[in-house]
Design an enzyme around this catalytic site. Structure first.
Site, PDB file in Angstrom:
ATOM      1  CB  THR A 140      -0.916  -0.001   1.243  1.00  0.00           C
ATOM      2  OG1 THR A 140      -1.590  -1.264   1.293  1.00  0.00           O
ATOM      3  CG2 THR A 140      -1.928   1.117   1.192  1.00  0.00           C
ATOM      4  CG  PHE A 170      -2.265   2.367   5.741  1.00  0.00           C
ATOM      5  CD1 PHE A 170      -2.201   3.493   6.533  1.00  0.00           C
ATOM      6  CD2 PHE A 170      -3.193   2.340   4.702  1.00  0.00           C
ATOM      7  CE1 PHE A 170      -3.028   4.595   6.292  1.00  0.00           C
ATOM      8  CE2 PHE A 170      -4.020   3.427   4.451  1.00  0.00           C
ATOM      9  CZ  PHE A 170      -3.939   4.555   5.249  1.00  0.00           C
ATOM     10  CD  GLU A 262      -2.551  -9.796   3.218  1.00  0.00           C
ATOM     11  OE1 GLU A 262      -1.661  -9.902   2.346  1.00  0.00           O
ATOM     12  OE2 GLU A 262      -2.961  -8.703   3.623  1.00  0.00           O
TER      13      GLU A 262
HETATM   14  C1  LIG Z   1      -3.944  -1.242  10.437  1.00  0.00           C
HETATM   15  C2  LIG Z   1      -3.617  -1.506   9.009  1.00  0.00           C
HETATM   16  C3  LIG Z   1      -2.565  -2.360   8.698  1.00  0.00           C
HETATM   17  C4  LIG Z   1      -2.206  -2.559   7.358  1.00  0.00           C
HETATM   18  N1  LIG Z   1      -1.108  -3.346   7.084  1.00  0.00           N
HETATM   19  C5  LIG Z   1      -0.641  -3.345   5.800  1.00  0.00           C
HETATM   20  C6  LIG Z   1       0.607  -3.962   5.499  1.00  0.00           C
HETATM   21  O1  LIG Z   1       1.288  -4.528   6.350  1.00  0.00           O
HETATM   22  N2  LIG Z   1       1.052  -3.890   4.212  1.00  0.00           N
HETATM   23  C7  LIG Z   1       0.348  -3.268   3.220  1.00  0.00           C
HETATM   24  O2  LIG Z   1       0.815  -3.230   2.090  1.00  0.00           O
HETATM   25  N3  LIG Z   1      -0.851  -2.696   3.474  1.00  0.00           N
HETATM   26  C8  LIG Z   1      -1.353  -2.711   4.753  1.00  0.00           C
HETATM   27  N4  LIG Z   1      -2.551  -2.104   5.013  1.00  0.00           N
HETATM   28  C9  LIG Z   1      -3.285  -1.444   3.930  1.00  0.00           C
HETATM   29  C10 LIG Z   1      -4.586  -2.085   3.536  1.00  0.00           C
HETATM   30  O3  LIG Z   1      -4.379  -3.280   2.843  1.00  0.00           O
HETATM   31  C11 LIG Z   1      -5.347  -1.035   2.697  1.00  0.00           C
HETATM   32  O4  LIG Z   1      -5.762  -0.028   3.605  1.00  0.00           O
HETATM   33  C12 LIG Z   1      -6.538  -1.585   1.960  1.00  0.00           C
HETATM   34  O5  LIG Z   1      -6.130  -2.464   0.950  1.00  0.00           O
HETATM   35  C13 LIG Z   1      -7.401  -0.475   1.328  1.00  0.00           C
HETATM   36  O6  LIG Z   1      -6.615   0.425   0.611  1.00  0.00           O
HETATM   37  P1  LIG Z   1      -6.773   2.012   0.892  1.00  0.00           P
HETATM   38  O7  LIG Z   1      -6.690   2.194   2.347  1.00  0.00           O
HETATM   39  O8  LIG Z   1      -5.802   2.717   0.033  1.00  0.00           O
HETATM   40  O9  LIG Z   1      -8.230   2.364   0.444  1.00  0.00           O
HETATM   41  P2  LIG Z   1      -8.741   2.783  -1.051  1.00  0.00           P
HETATM   42  O10 LIG Z   1      -8.220   1.809  -2.042  1.00  0.00           O
HETATM   43  O11 LIG Z   1      -8.421   4.226  -1.237  1.00  0.00           O
HETATM   44  O12 LIG Z   1     -10.278   2.594  -0.874  1.00  0.00           O
HETATM   45  C14 LIG Z   1     -11.133   3.581  -0.276  1.00  0.00           C
HETATM   46  C15 LIG Z   1     -12.575   3.101  -0.430  1.00  0.00           C
HETATM   47  O13 LIG Z   1     -12.915   2.970  -1.803  1.00  0.00           O
HETATM   48  C16 LIG Z   1     -13.366   1.672  -2.072  1.00  0.00           C
HETATM   49  N5  LIG Z   1     -12.941   1.226  -3.404  1.00  0.00           N
HETATM   50  C17 LIG Z   1     -11.698   1.273  -3.936  1.00  0.00           C
HETATM   51  N6  LIG Z   1     -11.700   0.710  -5.148  1.00  0.00           N
HETATM   52  C18 LIG Z   1     -12.964   0.292  -5.383  1.00  0.00           C
HETATM   53  C19 LIG Z   1     -13.611  -0.373  -6.470  1.00  0.00           C
HETATM   54  N7  LIG Z   1     -12.945  -0.762  -7.545  1.00  0.00           N
HETATM   55  N8  LIG Z   1     -14.934  -0.632  -6.356  1.00  0.00           N
HETATM   56  C20 LIG Z   1     -15.616  -0.265  -5.257  1.00  0.00           C
HETATM   57  N9  LIG Z   1     -15.070   0.360  -4.203  1.00  0.00           N
HETATM   58  C21 LIG Z   1     -13.756   0.618  -4.255  1.00  0.00           C
HETATM   59  C22 LIG Z   1     -12.726   0.798  -0.977  1.00  0.00           C
HETATM   60  O14 LIG Z   1     -13.434  -0.402  -0.797  1.00  0.00           O
HETATM   61  C23 LIG Z   1     -12.817   1.728   0.220  1.00  0.00           C
HETATM   62  O15 LIG Z   1     -14.089   1.663   0.760  1.00  0.00           O
HETATM   63  C24 LIG Z   1      -2.954  -1.935   6.333  1.00  0.00           C
HETATM   64  C25 LIG Z   1      -4.037  -1.109   6.650  1.00  0.00           C
HETATM   65  C26 LIG Z   1      -4.355  -0.874   7.954  1.00  0.00           C
HETATM   66  C27 LIG Z   1      -5.481   0.068   8.257  1.00  0.00           C
END
Ligand SMILES: Cc1cc2nc3c(=O)[nH]c(=O)nc-3n(C[C@H](O)[C@H](O)[C@H](O)COP(=O)(O)OP(=O)(O)OC[C@H]3O[C@@H](n4cnc5c(N)ncnc54)[C@H](O)[C@@H]3O)c2cc1C
Length: 399
Positions: A140, A170, A262
């Site tokens: 991410t 994150f 995962e």
């Molecule tokens: C505590 C925590 C630990 C984490 N640990 C890791 C880690 O170790 N390594 C790592 O790489 N990541 C990690 N993550 C990241 C996590 O995998 C991402 O937060 C998650 O994949 C969502 O990405 P984003 O936060 O960028 O949200 P976004 O992709 O910006 O999404 C925002 C919203 O839009 C929606 N959305 C996006 N695309 C679509 C679509 N095509 N259709 C419909 N809705 C959509 C999503 O569902 C969400 O509701 C962690 C996150 C947290 C909060």
């Protein structure tokens, strides 16, 4: 004529079709270790984060390598042990610890075992299984989470080194990891085929950041507070060209593979977490009295337990059926996504109902239900959001 009365039996023996006696024996020993050595520290670790010696101890006891080959220090067990581990860890009462451990055992190490060269396995898999070296997984970025192909971190080949620039956010275990599996763009013009996985050290043996790497920020979270989550910065970080994990340009497919494991272990964790909060709430409902009787004797409350138990059991058995398919060599993306989606939603619903059943005490820290509620909320976001799971499932029908 027989005196035996034929009646339905609620207390049957084996309650699933995947675990055998060896799994159950391992579960028993791991659960008792978790209850004895981890659970007592759950509150303190909310502030201090779980300590590295906890994972070292797990490695010493053999719990990190359950499904990895003996050749690398693992136990050589089947896939089901991964679920046993996730379930046993739920007794720690700390979602953050469970997540930090799962990053190591089910996110970082499996791609190394699957794709790594012998040298990479000796360098990262062996100490990873021992728990003496902790890893992180960097997918991410501040500008791209769900849309993995939208990442911007680049790795440009310069002689026999890659030069990495960009940031990740994150990232679990960011503050403590010695090494990382990092998703980068090696050819920004090639779309999905321009993504590569790199595996390399980010800190030296003393834990100092290597040149070009830093943690830009340790992030404050709503829950999972016992785990550390950070934003990583790479500024002209140089790593050897043989840091590639798998094939150059195939990182998108490699990481899509990693995400499946995962997600299923996240499903097992969600189910187990829901079970733990169900159990403690059940005890509470039997003891707490209102209007002269235990609140569990009110039909409204009893029905909540009936509904929660039904959902948890359905989700658990479905997760087991998907695990059975994985253990038989399949990789059913649709059903893995279904299990992840369903279990996360149910875990959140259950946590919410358990707060309701606790009344005002549910809102207080003392009963730990509120922490559970905050920890569980991540499950609908991490490892792929609910919406992304629905996308994967929907698209699998040709839509
Ligand atoms: C505590 C925590 C630990 C984490 N640990 C890791 C880690 O170790 N390594 C790592 O790489 N990541 C990690 N993550 C990241 C996590 O995998 C991402 O937060 C998650 O994949 C969502 O990405 P984003 O936060 O960028 O949200 P976004 O992709 O910006 O999404 C925002 C919203 O839009 C929606 N959305 C996006 N695309 C679509 C679509 N095509 N259709 C419909 N809705 C959509 C999503 O569902 C969400 O509701 C962690 C996150 C947290 C909060």
């Amino acid at each position: 004529m027989t005196e035996t009365v034929i009646k339905p039996e609620f207390g049957t023996g084996q309650k699933n079709f995947i675990f055998n006696q060896e799994h159950e024996d391992l579960r028993e020993s791991m659960e008792s270790w978790v209850k004895k050595e981890l659970h007592p520290h759950r509150n303190e670790w909310e502030d201090t984060k779980w300590p590295n010696h906890a994972i070292e101890r797990a490695g010493e006891l053999g719990y990190l390598g359950l499904c990895f080959p003996e050749k690398y220090g693992g136990q050589g067990g089947d896939y089901y042990y991964s679920l046993v581990r996730a379930e046993a860890l739920s007794y720690a009462g700390s979602g953050g610890l469970g997540m930090g451990f799962a990053v190591q055992t089910d996110m970082v190490l499996p791609p190394i075992e699957m794709l790594g060269t012998e040298e990479q396995k000796q360098k990262y898999l062996v100490p990873g299984i021992q728990g003496t070296s902790i890893g992180a997984l960097g997918i991410t970025e501040p500008g791209a989470g769900s849309d993995v192909a939208g990442i911007r971190t680049t790795a440009v080949l310069d002689g026999d080194e890659y030069v990495i620039n960009g940031s990740k956010t994150f990232i679990t275990n960011a503050a403590r990891a010695r090494f990382i599996v990092l998703v980068v763009k090696t050819d920004p013009s090639a779309g999905h085929d321009g993504i590569t996985l790199l595996l390399f050290d980010i800190r030296d043996e003393e834990g100092n950041d290597l040149p070009g790497f830093s943690v830009a920020q340790n992030l404050e979270k709503m829950g999972m507070k016992a785990s550390d989550t950070g934003e990583l910065a790479f500024e002209d970080m140089r790593v050897p060209a043989d840091s590639v994990l798998g094939q150059v340009g195939k990182g998108f497919y490699h990481i899509s593979w990693e995400l499946q494991g995962e997600r299923l272990v996240a499903a097992a964790g969600s189910n187990a977490g829901a079970e733990r909060v169900f159990e403690t709430t059940l005890e509470y409902a039997k003891e707490r009295e209102a209007f002269g009787r235990p609140i569990g004797k009110f039909q409204a409350i009893r029905h909540k337990f009936g509904a929660m138990a039904t959902k948890i059991e359905a989700s658990k058995q479905f997760t087991y059926s998907v695990a059975w398919r994985i253990n038989n060599g399949e990789y059913p993306v649709r059903e893995i996504s279904m299990a992840k989606l369903m279990s996360a939603q149910i875990a959140c619903e259950v946590a919410d109902e358990c707060i309701q059943i606790h009344g005002g005490w549910g809102y207080m820290k003392e009963y730990e239900v509120e922490r559970h509620y905050r920890d569980m909320r991540l499950n609908r976001i991490g490892a792929g959001t609910d919406e992304i799971m629905l996308e994967v499932i929907g698209r699998s029908y040709g839509l």
